[in-house]
Design a protein around this motif. Structure first.
Motif, PDB file in Angstrom:
ATOM      1  N   SER A  50      33.113  24.760  33.325  1.00  0.00           N
ATOM      2  CA  SER A  50      34.104  23.829  32.791  1.00  0.00           C
ATOM      3  C   SER A  50      33.380  22.858  31.862  1.00  0.00           C
ATOM      4  CB  SER A  50      34.813  23.071  33.924  1.00  0.00           C
ATOM      5  OG  SER A  50      33.891  22.308  34.673  1.00  0.00           O
ATOM      6  N   ALA A  51      34.137  22.178  30.994  1.00  0.00           N
ATOM      7  CA  ALA A  51      33.531  21.264  30.012  1.00  0.00           C
ATOM      8  C   ALA A  51      32.731  20.155  30.678  1.00  0.00           C
ATOM      9  CB  ALA A  51      34.609  20.680  29.106  1.00  0.00           C
ATOM     10  N   ASP A  52      33.200  19.678  31.835  1.00  0.00           N
ATOM     11  CA  ASP A  52      32.487  18.593  32.514  1.00  0.00           C
ATOM     12  C   ASP A  52      31.394  19.087  33.459  1.00  0.00           C
ATOM     13  OD1 ASP A  52      33.926  19.569  34.666  1.00  0.00           O
ATOM     14  OD2 ASP A  52      35.055  17.726  35.017  1.00  0.00           O
ATOM     15  N   SER A 101      41.054  24.699  30.772  1.00  0.00           N
ATOM     16  CA  SER A 101      41.617  23.749  29.811  1.00  0.00           C
ATOM     17  C   SER A 101      40.512  22.756  29.455  1.00  0.00           C
ATOM     18  CB  SER A 101      42.821  23.023  30.418  1.00  0.00           C
ATOM     19  OG  SER A 101      42.422  22.246  31.535  1.00  0.00           O
ATOM     20  N   PRO A 102      40.660  22.024  28.350  1.00  0.00           N
ATOM     21  CA  PRO A 102      39.602  21.074  27.962  1.00  0.00           C
ATOM     22  C   PRO A 102      39.270  20.046  29.047  1.00  0.00           C
ATOM     23  CG  PRO A 102      41.076  21.430  26.128  1.00  0.00           C
ATOM     24  CD  PRO A 102      41.695  22.135  27.317  1.00  0.00           C
ATOM     25  N   ASP A 103      40.265  19.635  29.854  1.00  0.00           N
ATOM     26  CA  ASP A 103      39.981  18.651  30.903  1.00  0.00           C
ATOM     27  C   ASP A 103      39.526  19.305  32.211  1.00  0.00           C
ATOM     28  OD1 ASP A 103      42.309  19.695  32.007  1.00  0.00           O
ATOM     29  OD2 ASP A 103      43.457  17.834  31.828  1.00  0.00           O
ATOM     30  N   GLY A 104      39.513  20.647  32.280  1.00  0.00           N
ATOM     31  CA  GLY A 104      39.035  21.350  33.462  1.00  0.00           C
ATOM     32  C   GLY A 104      40.013  21.379  34.621  1.00  0.00           C
ATOM     33  N   ARG A 105      41.217  20.842  34.450  1.00  0.00           N
ATOM     34  CA  ARG A 105      42.180  20.787  35.559  1.00  0.00           C
ATOM     35  C   ARG A 105      43.060  22.024  35.660  1.00  0.00           C
ATOM     36  NH1 ARG A 105      45.107  15.176  35.006  1.00  0.00           N
ATOM     37  NH2 ARG A 105      46.717  16.720  35.274  1.00  0.00           N
ATOM     38  N   HIS A 106      43.034  22.871  34.642  1.00  0.00           N
ATOM     39  CA  HIS A 106      43.862  24.069  34.624  1.00  0.00           C
ATOM     40  C   HIS A 106      43.046  25.266  34.173  1.00  0.00           C
ATOM     41  CE1 HIS A 106      46.612  20.680  34.061  1.00  0.00           C
ATOM     42  NE2 HIS A 106      47.503  21.409  34.700  1.00  0.00           N
TER      43      HIS A 106
END
Length: 135
Positions: A50-52, A101-106
Motif C-alpha cells: 500500500s502507499a503508506d 486505493s491511494p489511501d490504502g483503505r480499499h
C-alpha cells in the motif's frame, strides 16, 4: 521483497527488503501466510505494498489467461497485526488486477468482467459488466 525457504514444511517466509539501502526491514513468518478460509498456506507469487506501507496485497494461485497468469487470489496482510484477510470470497471466482486505493483503505479488482471495490468486509460492485461485443 524475497521469499526464502522456511523450515516449516517447505513454506516460505516473506522478507521485506529495502533494495535501495540493502537493508532487511521485516520478516513475516510462513505460519502467518495462511488462507483465512481454508487455513492452507498462501503461495505468494506477487507482493504489492500500500502507499503508506502498512499493508501488502498478496497475489497467489495464479491461472493462465491468454498469455499471462492474471487470474488468481488476493489477500491483504496488515503488517502491524499480521492479520491476513481475503479480498473476496474464493467461492465467487477468480480475481484479476487488484490494486490498493491511494489511501490504502480499499482494494479494487476485476472478477468476471465486473469491477469491485472492497471496503471492510463487503465487496460492492462498482461498475456493471459491459457488453462483450460492443466496440
Amino acid at each position: 521483497c524475497a521469499l526464502p525457504i522456511s523450515p516449516e514444511k517447505g513454506m516460505r517466509d516473506l522478507e521485506l527488503v529495502d533494495l535501495m539501502r540493502d537493508r532487511r526491514l521485516m520478516t513475516i513468518p510462513a505460519k502467518v501466510l495462511r488462507s483465512p478460509e481454508s487455513g492452507l498456506p498462501i503461495r505468494v507469487e506477487q507482493v504489492i505494498p500500500s502507499a503508506d506501507g502498512t499493508q501488502l496485497l498478496l497475489f497467489s494461485d495464479s491461472q493462465q489467461l491468454w498469455r499471462t497468469r492474471s487470474l488468481g487470489r488476493y489477500h491483504v496482510l496488515d503488517l502491524d497485526s499480521r492479520r491476513v484477510a481475503s479480498v473476496s470470497d474464493p467461492a465467487l471466482g477468480w480475481q484479476q488486477f487488484a490494486t490498493f486505493s491511494p489511501d490504502g483503505r480499499h482494494v479494487a479488482f476485476v472478477r468476471n468482467r465486473d469491477l469491485f471495490v472492497e471496503a471492510s468486509d463487503d465487496p460492492d460492485r462498482a461498475v456493471d459488466r459491459g457488453d462483450a461485443d460492443a466496440d
